[in-house]
Write a protein that holds these residues in place. Structure first.
Motif, PDB file in Angstrom:
ATOM      1  N   ALA A   1      44.653  39.739  35.789  1.00 28.23           N
ATOM      2  CA  ALA A   1      45.677  39.165  36.366  1.00 28.23           C
ATOM      3  C   ALA A   1      46.814  38.212  34.696  1.00 28.23           C
ATOM      4  CB  ALA A   1      44.842  37.969  36.838  1.00 28.23           C
TER       5      ALA A   1
ATOM      6  N   SER B   1      48.309  39.696  40.593  1.00 30.33           N
ATOM      7  CA  SER B   1      47.194  40.603  40.051  1.00 30.33           C
ATOM      8  C   SER B   1      47.594  41.906  39.554  1.00 30.33           C
ATOM      9  CB  SER B   1      46.125  40.579  41.099  1.00 30.33           C
ATOM     10  OG  SER B   1      45.202  39.087  40.975  1.00 30.33           O
TER      11      SER B   1
ATOM     12  N   GLY C   1      37.843  36.744  36.806  1.00 31.05           N
ATOM     13  CA  GLY C   1      38.799  37.565  37.542  1.00 31.05           C
ATOM     14  C   GLY C   1      38.036  39.030  37.956  1.00 31.05           C
ATOM     15  N   THR C   2      38.759  40.415  37.306  1.00 27.16           N
ATOM     16  CA  THR C   2      37.879  41.374  37.449  1.00 27.16           C
ATOM     17  C   THR C   2      37.524  41.530  36.286  1.00 27.16           C
ATOM     18  OG1 THR C   2      39.982  42.346  37.065  1.00 27.16           O
ATOM     19  CG2 THR C   2      40.652  41.930  38.616  1.00 27.16           C
TER      20      THR C   2
END
Length: 899
Positions: A241, A225, A293-294
């Motif tokens: 990531a 990340s 993820g983000t």
């Protein structure tokens, strides 16, 4: 075609036989030895011309083209399955009176073959560049002539009935002409174009490769990340990531979902790239999953297929930051010249020093594409290539199935077909190789670009495109190029469209789809005529797995060499094992036990036929049904029924059902029952014996014919001796007798079998030796309508007639269709009282359980109100039978002192 079979193949049969054997069985050896006969038998068939197709024949045409194996290849279990099924289909159709073409050939296998020859050069410290293109290609042709085609000899070993006179190779002159012709037509029609697109790139082979040459494997990598933008939390930044840190050198954007509230303020702005120092835009795209993820992803259009599509949608720059060998190049950073994997480590270290590595997950197991040929990790790479525009072609391939022009077996595979052809992407057809069909595009000195066909010559000073075509391009033309297209030939007129394509479901999307696209494209061509599709039926079989259901692979060490089975068990055993497990669309598991079982089956056929011959079995006209015994009529009726089952199964490509029907008929009914009954009838020595010899001969004749497509060697050997005929390859396929089945004979034989089986079970329970004869009285035979079966019952159950003073010490009751037969036996000094009591108590428990079940239902008012009367009547009968059985067993136990 020769009208006589070459008899040399049978010399081994008579070497130890008398000069004028008194019995045909003397012409057979003591036991079946496949290795002593298979090679000569096969060569005899070839020499006789049995497999050569005549396009001028007035017989109906039937054709199959062999999926061309690689010239570098050798026979594996998948091939063996393919070939067995195709051979079975063509042998049967030939016997049914069709003019059959099974056309063989090999694929030039561009990458595989070039790799083999380059490795040979490397062993001498040379590369292809040391020779130049023309001399290198000559060396590949030399290798092909000397070492290629191993698989052809192996095909002979398993009995492939292909037309060797029409053997083709994708690089031979005729097929090369077909490739150039269709390329020019498609180019002129705007279906072939050149463009820079993302491809599967092999840094080792330095060429684009097809999807089918990419194998995905689970590997342990890393998920890193990274922080883009400011290191100050109060300033714009995002965290992404990636498993491929090195590709960030080609980033041209960061993407988020348009509805993601976390990043809406950043969309349309730029953000700092931590390595290149460039400002890259933040874009919004529905492709991004905000839950993963983000919710932000880096976009590298030149090195990721999904990023490439996003780059097209947002008109992003697409810099390629790796060269053909997989090294970083033209990135404008200090990492230029590093191998991609070295750069991955160095870039991550630099980012860590900057404080931008937010998290690392190791090991991170994920699926990564690898080159099937060279083994290295595939690199998605933007590259200038030649492409086929597939939308209209794929639509036609889909419509051909929707309209019923081609039928997929099993039908359950149709959704997979439509899912593929209805969503197909344009096809990259160029390869950066020297071995293959060179792309027929030429470039003039003034920038001209022109495609030249096979009968055209480029002007002096023009240079040809250096790339060659994807192997699947030439093999996609296989069904019609092998028959002489683009010329109008007798073969195309007689045998195209082909009748059926047999292949594994795993290449449905690659080779099959290519053939369908090309076939529908040339439909209506003058040479093709009215053929809308390249094949009318598509039969998809499954994968061959090991006996535990695991996929065979070198890494697992569970692969099986089919030629090893041929050496140890015979070609027939290999073929029968594979065909017996082949159901449409389903995988099949095979192991050595299966091969041994199939070998035992061949031995059983051999021994049964030899026994029949020794006892005078002949193939002659069947006497009138009224002159035959119940057993004779029964086996002839079963022969008719099995023939119908086998025909239906073959027409539906249900090879497993056909083999199972033939196996159980041959083993369970012909060998285990009819041969034993025939012994009894032979002993009569009258007209019944003569009739039975004719029936037995006919049954074996027809059985061997039906088994021949799957197990050709043992059946040919036995049938020749049994009938004196020329060859099963050109014999006729069995047809229905037209005689109505005799239901009374069937009932009596089945009752007789049940009676014998129950007596044998009793004998086994008592520990009586199979050869030991026991005096017995059969009561109720007349009522059961089995008077004519008594000799057979006594012979098969080893019973003798009761003499004066006979006294029964044991008895069993067998409920048959019309009556119960009581078998009273004198087992004085032989019966095991303890075993008899145990057997009776076991039977008593079963009867009491059935009585309880039926009584419960008959006392249930709700059940009686809803159940149909026939069902209730059947349960009442079961209850009565159980009560009678309990009374009988109780009485017998009392006789044995068990109150």
């Amino acid at each position: 075609m020769s009208s006589r079979f070459v008899l040399d193949a049978y010399d081994w049969l008579v070497t130890s036989a008398p000069e004028n054997p008194q019995n045909p069985a003397d012409a057979l050896p003591k036991s079946w030895d496949p290795s002593a006969v298979e090679a000569e038998l096969y060569q005899g068939w070839v020499d006789a011309g049995y497999f050569e197709a005549d396009p001028a024949s007035d017989k109906p045409g039937y054709s199959i083209v062999l999926p061309p194996p690689n010239v570098t290849g050798s026979l594996h279990m998948g091939h063996a399955l393919d070939h067995t099924l195709m051979d079975a289909l063509t042998r049967r159709k030939r016997m049914q009176g069709s003019e059959v073409l099974w056309l063989p050939g090999m694929d030039h296998a561009g990458i595989a073959t070039q790799t083999v020859v380059e490795k040979q050069l490397a062993a001498d410290g040379k590369t292809k560049e040391d020779f130049g293109r023309e001399r290198f290609v000559e060396k590949v042709w030399d290798w092909k002539r000397e070492s290629g085609g191993t698989i052809q000899g192996q095909m002979r070993r398993i009995g492939d009935g292909v037309d060797w006179s029409r053997d083709r190779f994708t690089m031979d002159e005729g097929l090369s002409r077909a490739v150039q012709t269709i390329f020019k037509r498609m180019y002129d029609d705007g279906l072939i174009y050149r463009a820079e697109r993302l491809v599967n790139w092999s840094p080792v082979l330095q060429t684009a490769i097809s999807d089918i040459e990419v194998k995905f494997e689970e590997v342990e990598g890393e998920l890193v990340s990274l922080r883009y933008g400011s290191l100050d939390d109060s300033e714009p930044h995002v965290i992404v990531a990636t498993t491929r840190v090195e590709t960030m050198l080609g980033d041209t954007a960061v993407a988020v979902h348009p509805e993601d509230e976390r990043y809406k303020h950043l969309v349309g702005t730029t953000i700092y790239h931590p390595i290149t120092g460039r400002q890259i835009p933040v874009i919004a795209d529905d492709y991004v999953d905000p839950e993963f993820g983000t919710g932000a992803v880096k976009i590298t259009p030149a090195h990721d297929p999904n990023d490439f599509e996003m780059g097209l949608r947002h008109n992003l720059p697409m810099p390629t930051i790796m060269d053909k060998t997989g090294k970083i190049a033209d990135s404008g950073t200090r990492f230029d010249g590093m191998d991609r994997f070295e750069a991955r480590v160095k870039i991550r270290e630099e980012l860590a020093e900057q404080g931008r590595v937010v998290a690392e997950k190791r090991p991170y197991v994920h699926s990564v594409g690898h080159s099937e040929r060279s083994g290295e990790t595939i690199e998605p790479r933007l590259s200038m290539q030649w492409w086929v525009k597939v939308d209209k072609l794929a639509e036609a391939a889909g419509d051909a199935v929707r309209n019923g022009d081609m039928v997929i077996h099993p039908k359950s595979q149709e959704p997979r077909w439509f899912a593929w052809v209805d969503n197909m992407h344009d096809w990259c057809i160029s390869r950066q190789l020297w071995w293959g069909h060179r792309i027929p595009i030429w470039y003039g000195p003034e920038g001209q670009v022109q495609c030249f066909g096979p009968d055209e010559t480029a002007p002096e000073g023009w240079e040809q495109d250096p790339d060659v075509l994807d192997t699947w391009f030439s093999s996609g033309l296989w069904p019609f190029s092998t028959m002489g297209w683009p010329d109008k030939t007798p073969e195309l007129e007689k045998f195209y469209p082909t009748s059926v394509l047999v292949t594994g479901y795993d290449i449905l999307f690659f080779w099959v789809a290519r053939m369908m696209m090309f076939g529908t494209y040339v439909a209506g061509d003058e040479a093709i005529g009215g053929g809308k599709v390249p094949f009318k039926d598509l039969f998809l079989h499954g994968l061959v797995r090991d006996q535990h259901g695991k996929k065979m692979s070198k890494s697992r060490g569970n692969g099986i060499d089919p030629l090893d089975w041929v050496d140890r068990f015979g070609a027939d055993a290999l073929r029968f094992t594979l065909a017996r497990g082949a159901n449409p669309g389903a995988d099949l598991s095979v192991g050595e036990d299966h091969a041994q079982s199939s070998r035992n089956f061949a031995n059983k056929l051999f021994n049964a036929t030899k026994f029949a011959l020794m006892n005078g079995a002949v193939v002659s006209e069947i006497p009138a049904r009224g002159d035959l015994t119940d057993a004779d009529r029964w086996i002839l009726d079963r022969l008719d029924q099995v023939r119908a089952e086998v025909d239906e199964a073959f027409e539906k490509f249900e090879f497993s059902k056909a083999c199972e029907a033939l196996y159980h008929f041959a083993w369970d009914e012909v060998c285990d029952w009819y041969l034993e009954l025939a012994k009894v009838q032979f002993a009569e020595g009258d007209v019944r014996a003569a009739n039975t010899k004719a029936v037995l001969g006919t049954v074996l004749d027809q059985l061997l014919r039906m088994l021949h497509p799957v197990i050709p060697f043992v059946t040919e050997t036995l049938w020749k001796v049994l009938t004196g005929g020329e060859s099963l390859v050109v014999a006729s396929w069995p047809v229905a007798s037209g005689v109505p089945a005799d239901d009374d004979a069937l009932r009596r034989v089945e009752d007789m079998q049940k009676l014998v089986t129950e007596i044998r079970r009793f004998r086994s329970d008592q520990g009586l030796k199979p050869s030991q004869k026991v005096a017995a009285r059969l009561a109720g035979i007349e009522d059961a309508d089995l008077v004519a079966q008594v000799p057979a019952v006594r012979s098969l159950a080893r019973l003798t007639d009761p003499e004066d003073g006979f006294s029964a010490t044991a008895s069993i009751e067998v409920r048959l269709t019309r009556a119960t037969v009581i078998v009273e036996l004198d087992t004085s000094g032989t019966i095991d009282i303890g075993a008899e009591i145990a057997r009776l108590r076991k039977d008593l428990a079963a009867a009491e359980k059935d009585l309880a079940a039926t009584s419960g239902k008959l006392s249930n008012d709700a059940f009686l109100a809803k159940a149909p009367e026939p069902v209730v009547a059947k349960i009442r009968t079961r209850k009565q039978v159980a009560e009678e059985e309990i009374a009988r067993i109780d009485a017998r136990l009392k006789e044995l002192g068990q109150a």
